[in-house]
Every structure is written in structure tokens, then in C-alpha cells.
Design a protein around this motif. Structure first.
Motif, PDB file in Angstrom:
ATOM      1  N   LYS A  96      64.332 -44.975 -18.233  1.00  0.00           N
ATOM      2  CA  LYS A  96      63.801 -45.106 -19.590  1.00  0.00           C
ATOM      3  C   LYS A  96      64.650 -46.091 -20.386  1.00  0.00           C
ATOM      4  CE  LYS A  96      62.135 -40.319 -20.061  1.00  0.00           C
ATOM      5  NZ  LYS A  96      60.696 -40.579 -20.229  1.00  0.00           N
ATOM      6  N   CYS A 155      65.526 -32.746 -24.708  1.00  0.00           N
ATOM      7  CA  CYS A 155      64.418 -31.838 -25.047  1.00  0.00           C
ATOM      8  C   CYS A 155      63.574 -31.505 -23.824  1.00  0.00           C
ATOM      9  CB  CYS A 155      63.509 -32.454 -26.109  1.00  0.00           C
ATOM     10  SG  CYS A 155      62.320 -33.637 -25.431  1.00  0.00           S
ATOM     11  N   ASP A 156      63.893 -32.099 -22.669  1.00  0.00           N
ATOM     12  CA  ASP A 156      62.970 -32.014 -21.541  1.00  0.00           C
ATOM     13  C   ASP A 156      63.026 -30.672 -20.802  1.00  0.00           C
ATOM     14  OD1 ASP A 156      60.861 -33.459 -20.569  1.00  0.00           O
ATOM     15  OD2 ASP A 156      61.998 -34.419 -18.962  1.00  0.00           O
ATOM     16  N   ASP A 190      66.399 -36.081 -18.951  1.00  0.00           N
ATOM     17  CA  ASP A 190      65.483 -36.964 -18.236  1.00  0.00           C
ATOM     18  C   ASP A 190      65.786 -38.425 -18.563  1.00  0.00           C
ATOM     19  OD1 ASP A 190      63.429 -38.180 -16.902  1.00  0.00           O
ATOM     20  OD2 ASP A 190      61.831 -37.479 -18.253  1.00  0.00           O
ATOM     21  N   ALA A 236      58.010 -39.612 -13.650  1.00  0.00           N
ATOM     22  CA  ALA A 236      57.019 -38.529 -13.648  1.00  0.00           C
ATOM     23  C   ALA A 236      57.587 -37.401 -12.783  1.00  0.00           C
ATOM     24  CB  ALA A 236      55.680 -39.032 -13.128  1.00  0.00           C
ATOM     25  N   GLU A 237      58.743 -36.868 -13.227  1.00  0.00           N
ATOM     26  CA  GLU A 237      59.510 -35.910 -12.436  1.00  0.00           C
ATOM     27  C   GLU A 237      59.142 -34.467 -12.740  1.00  0.00           C
ATOM     28  OE1 GLU A 237      60.459 -37.023 -15.278  1.00  0.00           O
ATOM     29  OE2 GLU A 237      61.110 -35.186 -16.259  1.00  0.00           O
ATOM     30  N   LEU A 269      55.619 -32.679 -20.777  1.00  0.00           N
ATOM     31  CA  LEU A 269      55.205 -33.386 -19.565  1.00  0.00           C
ATOM     32  C   LEU A 269      54.887 -34.862 -19.755  1.00  0.00           C
ATOM     33  CD1 LEU A 269      55.092 -32.453 -16.644  1.00  0.00           C
ATOM     34  CD2 LEU A 269      52.629 -32.251 -16.855  1.00  0.00           C
ATOM     35  N   VAL A 324      51.625 -40.225 -10.138  1.00  0.00           N
ATOM     36  CA  VAL A 324      51.078 -40.731 -11.402  1.00  0.00           C
ATOM     37  C   VAL A 324      49.652 -41.228 -11.223  1.00  0.00           C
ATOM     38  CG1 VAL A 324      53.246 -41.407 -12.505  1.00  0.00           C
ATOM     39  CG2 VAL A 324      52.126 -42.997 -10.951  1.00  0.00           C
ATOM     40  N   ASN A 334      56.528 -43.314  -9.558  1.00  0.00           N
ATOM     41  CA  ASN A 334      57.308 -43.435 -10.790  1.00  0.00           C
ATOM     42  C   ASN A 334      58.265 -42.241 -10.842  1.00  0.00           C
ATOM     43  OD1 ASN A 334      58.217 -43.424 -13.508  1.00  0.00           O
ATOM     44  ND2 ASN A 334      56.422 -44.617 -14.116  1.00  0.00           N
ATOM     45  N   GLY A 392      54.276 -38.427 -22.426  1.00  0.00           N
ATOM     46  CA  GLY A 392      54.212 -39.177 -23.677  1.00  0.00           C
ATOM     47  C   GLY A 392      52.755 -39.324 -24.104  1.00  0.00           C
ATOM     48  N   ALA A 393      51.843 -39.332 -23.140  1.00  0.00           N
ATOM     49  CA  ALA A 393      50.423 -39.480 -23.457  1.00  0.00           C
ATOM     50  C   ALA A 393      49.929 -38.336 -24.338  1.00  0.00           C
ATOM     51  CB  ALA A 393      49.612 -39.537 -22.168  1.00  0.00           C
ATOM     52  N   ARG A 443      56.364 -32.870 -13.227  1.00  0.00           N
ATOM     53  CA  ARG A 443      55.272 -32.306 -12.423  1.00  0.00           C
ATOM     54  C   ARG A 443      55.741 -31.961 -11.015  1.00  0.00           C
ATOM     55  NH1 ARG A 443      51.651 -37.535 -13.456  1.00  0.00           N
ATOM     56  NH2 ARG A 443      52.806 -37.386 -15.400  1.00  0.00           N
ATOM     57  N   ALA A 471      55.075 -31.755 -25.130  1.00  0.00           N
ATOM     58  CA  ALA A 471      55.891 -32.966 -25.310  1.00  0.00           C
ATOM     59  C   ALA A 471      56.034 -33.352 -26.783  1.00  0.00           C
ATOM     60  CB  ALA A 471      55.305 -34.122 -24.509  1.00  0.00           C
TER      61      ALA A 471
END
Ligand code: BES
Ligand code: MN
Ligand code: ZN
Length: 473
Positions: free
Chosen positions: A252, A262-263, A245, A323-324, A351, A411, A320, A353-354, A326, A441
Motif C-alpha cells: 500500500k 484497523c484491519d 495490513d 486481498a489478504e 474487507l 481478486v 494481489n 476499500g470498495a 479473504r 471497512a
């Protein structure tokens, strides 16, 4: 790793390293101390070892006991967490000391010992120079009752998932991830079908197509089934398989991108569960769906303000490109909900960072409207001692996803980022379906080595989900 149990006293065990879990009262040392003629407790006192959780003391045995080296591992109040962390530490120490032949005496079940030692002993050193590659355990002898064969299966699946995640993206990309899934079809009752990029386009998997389009490595949807005789329940698993990602055009920064191999950890988790359930021959039907893509930058990559029209009628405006996950999961959730007879749909994804900000590396975030399912998943994670924390799937926040030109955006705002991601996914779950979303995540990949895991992939939730599925049978 050969695993055995013994009724021998720990002191009599012939092994390279004997690891003993020691509580704050040092009660576990009484017999051993006698063998050392009283010198063991003296050494503990000299070296200030008080059995505190997280502390260790390694001592040569000088022939006083069967082991060459004695490793004392503090487990403080002997709480389950302290004991599990201590066991993990033993696995990690054994690797650091190049121990191949380990004896363990710990106040824990044999299954917990097998799983914890296996997880702690794991490293990914495929690309290390030969001289830096320490051997793993070849033999583990447990003082006490015998572990179940299932513990080794669960531990093996966890390590298998970690290997997939740790592989660099040049080796692990959608097609090779699909190859790993295809290999699972050699297990009794397992079948694998892969929808290649063209097929995904024909089927209307607009998320996989939009995100996967920016890579020269074609994306795909991996579909696995497991059909045992006499199935008593039926679940579908969905995993995010973004093999790298970069963020797409919402690119990023370097620091954030470094670990983004890791995605696909959600995919590795679910494939690992599928493998374990089938190897154990659990009487539960399982269907697993993985959306495998790379999220890169390219002349044909998807763009901000693109609008995707999903097969269930939902339209999504891209605000964004990072935000792939999802978008890809949406295609898989639609498929999972179509499976006839399915009782629960569970997805796992790195999914947001939050979610990392909210619960850190020791917990997976759980989102569901089904309280019974939350309780069952909670019980399984408790039994496996993997951190799982329920976060709100708060419907009013759907407002934040409202699209300007479409039904929804991909998003929300800055607030409640893990929740709005989960609410986005819910748009693709058929109403009335029992569904849970696991945001791994933080838990799936640790930048630094910790108490239980070496740096890199953890394979967290493979054991818990396998245990949950076993509980349905
Ligand atoms: N794969 C990331 C999420 C992630 C972050 C996983 C850190 C593991 C560690 C995901 O695709 C992503 O980029 N999410 C964005 C969403 C945002 C654009 C709404 C994020 O969390 O910043
Ligand atoms: Mn992203
Ligand atoms: Zn991602």
C-alpha cells in the motif's frame, strides 16, 4: 461509569453539566425557562439557537438550576437519528469539557442514552501526555425511567472492542490479540483455544499460513466458545484479525497504510459480541473464530501467482497480496461451518476499500442470500441505530473470480469489488448454511471525529449483533 435514573425535574438535578435535547419548537425549555426567569429563551434567541439538529448552546446556570452548566443540544424534528446523534454529541462534549458528573434529559429511551453517551464519551488517549488526558464520565444521571443493565454491558463491549482496534500494532499483534481473547474465558461458560502457527500449518489453514508467513510475529487462529445452560439457538461468528495490513508485496502507499491497524476490527467486533453475549448470559451457543495475522513484506512472504489449496478443495491463485483478509477468513469460515448444530454463520471484516466507496463511514455493508437473516440483522441494527446496508451477493459475478491456473483468483476486477470479495468468501461456506458477511471497512474506523465517535475505532455492530443474538433466544 455509575448510571442512575431520577424522577427529579431536570432543573433540580445537582450535576456539573445538564444536557438537554431540544426540538425545533423548543418545547423542552418551558420549565427551565421559568427557572431562569424568562432569560433562557431570550438567550437562545440572542445566540440564534433554534434547536436545529447538530447545534449546541452551552450556558452557565448562575445558580438558577441544580447544574453548574446547561448544555442545550438541538435534535430538530426529534427523529431517532437526530436524537441519537445529539446524545453522541453530549458524550463528546462532556469529554471535551472534562465533565465527570453528567445529567441528561433527552427524548430517547434510557438504554439509548446510556449507549450513546458511553460511545460519545470514549477516547483513546493511552499515549497522550498526562496534561492532555481529559477525564471520562464517572457519573451519569438520566431524567426518566431506568436503563437496563444490558445497555451498560453492550456499551462496555463496544468500548472494549474500540480499545483493541485503537492500540498500535507494536502492542496489538496476533499473540496479544489472542491474549485478549483468552481473558474472556474468565466469563462463565466461555472457553478459549488458540491454534498457534504450527497448529494452523498442521490443520491446513493455508490462508493464515500464506499471509502470516511474511511477519516475524506468528499468526494464529483464535477459537472461542460459549455454552450456556438451556441454549435455544446456535451461531458462529468469524472475524478478520489482520493486526496490520501493509499490503504485502502488493504494498500500500503510505496514505492507505496509515490506518491499517484497523484491519483487525472485524475480529474485535466479534470478540466484543462474544464477550457481551456471555456477560449477559444469553441462552445461545456461540462459537467465534478469528484469523490473526500481519500482512507484511519479507523474504518468506507469499507472492503473486502463488496458489493455495484449501481444505475444502478450493484452489486460489494470488493476484494481489493486499486481498489478504479473504484468504484468512476462508480458513475460519471452513471451521465455523464444521461446528455441530450451528444455525447461522456471520463474519465481520474490514474487507474492501470498495465498500467504503459504496456506503462510506456511516454504514456496514451486508451480504447474504438469506432474506430472513437479512431482515433480522436489519431489525437489530435499526433498534441499535447502527447503519447497515444490504449490497448484492450477485452470483453471476463469480465469473470475475475465475482462475487461470486454479479454481479462483483472490481478486475480481475493478467492478463490484465488495461483492466479488463476498462471493470469494462464499466458496468457503458449506452449501445450505445460513451465512451473512458484514464489510465494516468504512464503519469500523473513522479517520476523523464525527457526530457520535472520536477519531479512530467505532465498535459499530457490536451492539447490533449482540441484540440480534438476544433475539434468537
Ligand atoms: N484491509 C483492506 C481493506 C480496507 C480498505 C479496510 C480501507 C479499511 C479501509 C483490504 O485488505 C484490502 O487491502 N483490500 C483491497 C482489495 C483489493 C486488492 C481487491 C482494496 O480494497 O483495495
Ligand atoms: Mn489488504
Ligand atoms: Zn486487509
Amino acid at each position: 461509569m455509575n448510571v442512575q435514573a431520577t424522577t427529579q425535574a431536570p432543573a433540580d438535578l445537582p450535576c456539573d453539566l445538564l444536557a438537554v435535547g431540544v426540538g425545533s419548537d423548543l418545547a423542552e425549555l418551558t420549565d427551565l425557562d421559568a427557572r431562569f426567569g424568562g432569560k433562557l429563551l431570550e438567550a437562545c434567541s440572542d445566540r440564534n439557537f433554534k434547536g436545529a439538529a447538530g447545534s449546541t448552546l452551552a450556558l452557565p446556570s448562575f445558580g438558577n438550576i441544580g447544574a453548574k452548566t446547561l448544555l442545550l443540544v438541538g435534535v430538530g424534528d426529534r427523529s431517532r437519528r437526530a436524537v441519537r446523534n445529539g446524545i453522541g454529541k453530549v458524550g463528546r462534549e462532556a469529554r471535551a469539557l472534562s465533565v465527570t458528573n453528567l445529567g441528561v434529559s433527552f427524548p430517547a429511551t434510557a438504554d439509548a442514552i446510556v449507549e450513546g453517551i458511553s460511545a460519545g464519551n470514549y477516547v483513546y488517549d493511552e499515549y497522550k501526555p498526562e496534561r492532555d488526558r481529559a477525564p471520562g464520565l464517572s457519573s451519569l444521571v438520566i431524567c426518566g425511567s431506568a436503563p437496563s443493565a444490558a445497555a451498560s454491558v453492550r456499551a462496555g463491549a463496544q468500548s472494549w472492542a474500540r480499545d483493541l482496534v485503537n492500540q498500535p500494532p507494536a502492542d496489538l499483534y496476533p499473540e496479544t490479540l489472542a491474549d485478549a481473547a483468552r481473558e474472556l474465558a474468565s466469563i462463565d461458560g466461555v472457553e478459549c483455544e488458540v491454534w498457534d502457527f504450527e497448529r494452523c500449518r498442521d490443520e491446513g489453514c493455508v490462508g493464515i499460513i500464506a499471509v502470516g508467513r511474511g511477519s516475524s510475529k506468528p499468526g494464529c487462529m483464535i477459537r472461542l466458545s460459549y455454552r450456556p445452560p438451556n441454549a435455544k439457538a446456535h451461531v458462529a461468528l468469524v472475524g478478520k484479525g489482520v493486526t496490520f495490513d501493509a499490503g504485502g508485496y502488493s504494498i500500500k502507499p503510505t496514505g492507505g497504510m496509515q490506518t491499517m491497524r484497523c484491519d483487525m476490527a472485524g475480529a474485535a467486533t466479534m470478540l466484543g459480541v462474544h464477550k457481551a453475549v456471555a456477560e449477559l448470559g444469553l441462552p445461545v451457543n456461540v462459537d467465534t473464530f478469528v484469523g490473526a495475522v500481519e500482512n507484511l513484506v519479507d523474504g518468506d512472504a507469499y507472492k503473486l501467482s502463488d496458489i493455495l489449496r484449501y481444505r475444502n478443495g478450493v484452489t486460489v491463485e494470488i493476484h494481489n497480496t493486499d486481498a489478504e483478509g479473504r484468504l484468512v477468513l476462508a480458513d475460519c469460515l471452513i471451521e465455523a461451518c464444521k461446528v455441530e448444530g450451528v444455525q447461522h454463520v456471520v463474519d465481520a471484516a474490514t474487507l474492501t476499500g470498495a465498500c467504503v466507496v459504496a456506503v462510506g463511514g456511516d454504514f456496514t455493508g451486508l451480504f447474504t442470500d438469506d432474506d430472513a437473516l437479512a431482515a433480522d440483522l436489519g431489525a437489530a441494527s435499526e433498534a441499535c441505530d447502527e447503519g447497515l446496508w444490504r449490497l448484492p451477493l450477485h452470483a453471476p459475478y463469480k465469473e470475475m473470480l475465475k482462475g487461470e491456473w486454479s479454481q479462483i483468483k483472490n481478486v475480481g476486477g475493478r467492478a463490484a469489488g465488495a461483492t466479488t470479495a463476498a462471493l470469494f468468501l462464499q466458496h468457503f461456506v458449506t452449501e445450505g448454511t445460513s451465512w451473512a458477511h458484514l464489510d465494516v471497512a468504512g464503519s469500523a474506523f473513522h479517520d476523523k471525529a464525527g457526530k457520535r465517535y472520536a477519531a479512530g475505532a467505532t465498535g459499530e455492530m457490536v451492539r447490533s449483533l449482540t441484540t440480534w443474538i438476544a433475539s434468537l433466544a
